[in-house]
Design a protein around this motif. Sequence first.
Motif, short mmCIF file in Angstrom:
data_model
loop_
_atom_site.label_atom_id
_atom_site.label_comp_id
_atom_site.label_asym_id
_atom_site.label_seq_id
_atom_site.Cartn_x
_atom_site.Cartn_y
_atom_site.Cartn_z
N PRO A 180 0.81 -1.22 0.00
CA PRO A 180 0.00 0.00 0.00
C PRO A 180 0.84 1.27 0.00
N TYR A 181 2.05 1.16 -0.48
CA TYR A 181 2.95 2.31 -0.60
C TYR A 181 3.72 2.14 -1.89
N LEU A 182 4.86 2.78 -2.06
CA LEU A 182 5.55 2.87 -3.34
C LEU A 182 5.80 1.50 -3.95
N ALA A 183 5.34 1.31 -5.19
CA ALA A 183 5.52 0.03 -5.88
C ALA A 183 7.01 -0.33 -5.96
N GLY A 184 7.30 -1.59 -5.64
CA GLY A 184 8.67 -2.07 -5.72
C GLY A 184 9.48 -1.90 -4.46
N THR A 185 8.88 -1.37 -3.40
CA THR A 185 9.63 -1.13 -2.16
C THR A 185 10.30 -2.39 -1.64
N SER A 186 9.66 -3.54 -1.77
CA SER A 186 10.20 -4.77 -1.18
C SER A 186 10.75 -5.76 -2.20
N THR A 187 10.84 -5.36 -3.47
CA THR A 187 11.28 -6.34 -4.48
C THR A 187 12.70 -6.81 -4.24
N ALA A 188 13.58 -5.94 -3.77
CA ALA A 188 14.96 -6.36 -3.51
C ALA A 188 15.01 -7.43 -2.42
N TYR A 189 14.15 -7.30 -1.42
CA TYR A 189 14.12 -8.29 -0.33
C TYR A 189 13.63 -9.63 -0.84
N ALA A 190 12.63 -9.63 -1.71
CA ALA A 190 12.15 -10.87 -2.31
C ALA A 190 13.22 -11.49 -3.18
N ASN A 191 13.90 -10.67 -3.97
CA ASN A 191 14.99 -11.18 -4.81
C ASN A 191 16.10 -11.80 -3.96
N ASP A 192 16.45 -11.17 -2.88
CA ASP A 192 17.49 -11.72 -2.00
C ASP A 192 17.05 -13.06 -1.40
N ALA A 193 15.79 -13.14 -1.00
CA ALA A 193 15.29 -14.38 -0.39
C ALA A 193 15.32 -15.53 -1.36
N LEU A 194 15.18 -15.24 -2.66
CA LEU A 194 15.12 -16.28 -3.69
C LEU A 194 16.35 -16.26 -4.59
N ALA A 195 17.47 -15.82 -4.04
CA ALA A 195 18.67 -15.63 -4.85
C ALA A 195 19.12 -16.89 -5.56
N ASP A 196 18.89 -18.06 -4.96
CA ASP A 196 19.33 -19.31 -5.57
C ASP A 196 18.19 -20.07 -6.25
N VAL A 197 17.06 -19.37 -6.48
CA VAL A 197 15.89 -19.99 -7.10
C VAL A 197 15.53 -19.19 -8.36
N PRO A 198 15.32 -19.87 -9.48
CA PRO A 198 14.84 -19.12 -10.67
C PRO A 198 13.50 -18.46 -10.34
N HIS A 199 13.40 -17.17 -10.57
CA HIS A 199 12.18 -16.48 -10.17
C HIS A 199 12.01 -15.18 -10.93
N ARG A 200 10.78 -14.68 -10.90
CA ARG A 200 10.46 -13.33 -11.37
C ARG A 200 9.65 -12.64 -10.28
N VAL A 201 9.84 -11.33 -10.14
CA VAL A 201 9.12 -10.58 -9.12
C VAL A 201 8.43 -9.39 -9.78
N LEU A 202 7.15 -9.21 -9.47
CA LEU A 202 6.38 -8.05 -9.90
C LEU A 202 5.98 -7.26 -8.67
N GLY A 203 6.40 -6.00 -8.62
CA GLY A 203 6.05 -5.14 -7.49
C GLY A 203 4.92 -4.21 -7.84
N LEU A 204 3.81 -4.32 -7.12
CA LEU A 204 2.65 -3.46 -7.33
C LEU A 204 2.44 -2.59 -6.09
N GLY A 205 2.03 -1.37 -6.32
CA GLY A 205 1.79 -0.43 -5.22
C GLY A 205 1.45 0.92 -5.79
N THR A 206 1.68 1.97 -5.03
CA THR A 206 1.42 3.30 -5.55
C THR A 206 2.50 3.67 -6.56
N GLY A 207 2.10 4.39 -7.60
CA GLY A 207 3.04 4.79 -8.64
C GLY A 207 3.85 6.01 -8.23
#
Length: 306
Positions: free
Chosen positions: A239-266
């Motif tokens: 519910p705040y700036l889109a993408g705020t937590s994408t780096a944290y998700a990427n770090d958590a899945l660093a050894d897993v093939p993944h894609r992350v979409l960050g949705l929030g306020t523009g």
Amino acid sequence: MDTMRERFAAVTSRLLDEDPRLAVVLAEIGTDGFDAAARRHPERVINVGIREQLLVGVGGGLALAGMRPVLHTFASFLVERPFEQVKLDLGHQEAGAVLVSAYGSYDWPAGGYTHMSPGDVALLDTLDGWTVHVPGHPDEAETLVRRAAAAGDDKVYVRLSGQSNTAGRPVDGAGFLTVREGRAGVVVAVGPVLDHVLAATEGLDVTVLYATTVRPFDGAALRAAVGAGRSADVVLVEPYLAGTSTAYANDALADVPHRVLGLGTGRRELRRYGTVPEHVRAHGLDAASLRERIAAFTAAPAAARA
């Protein structure tokens, strides 16, 4: 149903009666909710007036004197305007406090952009050691405020919203909750966006995790939801700036093939005041917009393989 902010004032007023170490510091905003508490504890309910830098400075001083300060005003005046004091008077001095905000991203559109702070959590991410709670219901706000007030000398930010989910959930101030299970992706819903996310993902084969504590980020829960040996599509709805937590998700899945979409306020400023539902739709956070974006994102890999 009372609002998160009303619940915060009520529970914190009771905590002042119970804990002589607790103090509340206000900057004119929110004083009505603490009138009775101020009469009972005039030395521990302090209104510094419209001086937000002083609000944080006084909080830092109280913490250094052994108190547990709770600081409250709108998010834009609590995190953005006195950011230097948050950085130095609290962080640099290793002084703990509880910052409780209201009217975060667009909860009071009539107040204009001066009263909106979609970048508050991202700004705190530039500092070390902050716990960040984002309740989605007044019951959750009460639990998390109580936890923060009793958290020793930690630095805690509690982000209250004028928006609320229909029902509260059992939150512990730590991990994510699994609300729905599926295999085509993982959607992390933060605080008051949960109801919209559940409506948006109805019938979709996705896991929905509910986050009311976003810092520290529960990477273990995200990894468990993804499952061993599987590639992952992850959607973060904040519910705040889109993408705020994408780096944290990427770090958590660093050894897993993944894609992350960050949705929030523009990032684009919406210059018409409008209403809260209009802001929700304009940022694509209503159920219909979320369903379209989540379904397209999680279906893309299957379509590519076909």
